[in-house]
Design an enzyme around this catalytic site. Structure first.
Site, PDB file in Angstrom:
ATOM      1  N   GLY A 150       0.788  -1.210   0.000  1.00  0.00           N
ATOM      2  CA  GLY A 150       0.000   0.000   0.000  1.00  0.00           C
ATOM      3  C   GLY A 150       0.826   1.267   0.000  1.00  0.00           C
ATOM      4  N   HIS A 151       0.328   2.253   0.727  1.00  0.00           N
ATOM      5  CA  HIS A 151       0.952   3.570   0.784  1.00  0.00           C
ATOM      6  C   HIS A 151       2.413   3.468   1.212  1.00  0.00           C
ATOM      7  CE1 HIS A 151       0.540   7.913   0.893  1.00  0.00           C
ATOM      8  NE2 HIS A 151       0.987   7.982   2.137  1.00  0.00           N
TER       9      HIS A 151
END
Length: 281
Positions: A261-262
């Protein structure tokens, strides 16, 4: 790797530096809600080959955090302070690694100093409206509806320990690979006096980046910096479309997607360093 401080416009800026300055330089610009700490593994892995410099922006990490009444926390002003940092250190040629907030800061620098840029390394940082993800749209809806209370409540969640763990762990393919020191360090920095006001100011200013997208896209078309895109597919701020849009304007581009993810570097630092090495070489 050494932690250093330097005075920029009478403010103390902390930065991490490693490697031989005679080697190619990589300037690493961190994202929200983190600091240069997010690059610790990348810096350690690459320091035998390259010169790495990773500042904490004013108001972040271990850098000074003046009151919002003393310093106007806008992306334009933070980019200016990073530009002054670059000039003070005498950096004239470097690769630019950008994550999240590092994108609008770094793209401002690239358009101001195009001759300094050897190449771009983009990790979940947007320059196209097509890449706005679930959380980005949520923030945009709050602003469109002038729902200041909703916006601030969501911001408070994102910088809470619960929200930080959500960002680090729930987007990861293997949460066990995420070192708790990452979100605990972020939380410690976000507990500093004035940190909430700083993050509120930057949340409020984020919309100033969207009108700049066209300018940054023109920079891509006109200067054609060679580019490496590393993207966590599960990022709720910026989705995969944001990564793919870069290939519309950049001809010499390499793109890699990860089941993260981020903060995909928490899981894929080794893979990222191999790709960065091959890209620069």
């Amino acid at each position: 790797m050494k932690g250093k401080t330097i005075s920029i416009n009478n403010y103390s800026i902390f930065y991490r530096e490693a490697g031989n300055p005679e080697n190619e330089t990589i300037l690493l610009l961190h994202g929200f809600p983190s600091s240069s700490h997010m690059y610790r593994e990348i810096i350690n892995e690459l320091s035998d080959k390259y010169h790495l410099v990773a500042p904490d922006y004013i108001g972040f990490g271990l850098s000074d955090m003046p009151l919002v009444s003393e310093f106007e926390y806008t992306f334009e002003n933070i980019a200016k302070s990073v530009s002054d940092f670059i000039e003070t250190l005498g950096l004239k040629s470097f690769y630019l690694l950008m994550h999240d907030y590092g994108g609008p800061i770094g793209f401002r620098i690239a358009t101001t100093y195009p001759s300094y840029i050897k190449g771009l390394i983009i990790q979940n940082a947007n320059a196209y409206m097509e890449g706005i993800g679930e959380w980005g749209m949520k923030i945009g809806t709050f602003k469109k509806n002038n729902d200041i209370e909703g916006l601030l409540k969501f911001k408070d969640y994102l910088i809470s320990l619960e929200g930080l763990k959500d960002q680090y762990l729930n987007e990861a393919s293997n949460p066990d690979k995420v070192d708790p020191i990452s979100y605990l360090t972020d939380k410690a920095f976000l507990n500093r006096t004035n940190a909430n006001e700083v993050q509120t100011a930057l949340f409020s200013d984020y919309g100033s980046n969207f009108p700049k997208y066209t300018e940054w896209q023109e920079y891509f078309k006109n200067h054609q910096p060679k580019t490496l895109v590393l993207w966590g597919k599960n990022d709720r701020y910026f989705n995969q479309n944001g990564a793919k849009e870069y290939s519309k304007d950049l001809q010499n581009i390499e793109m890699h997607f990860f089941e993260g993810g981020h903060f995909m570097l928490e899981e894929y630092a080794k893979e990222a360093t191999e790709l960065i090495t091959n890209f620069i070489n």
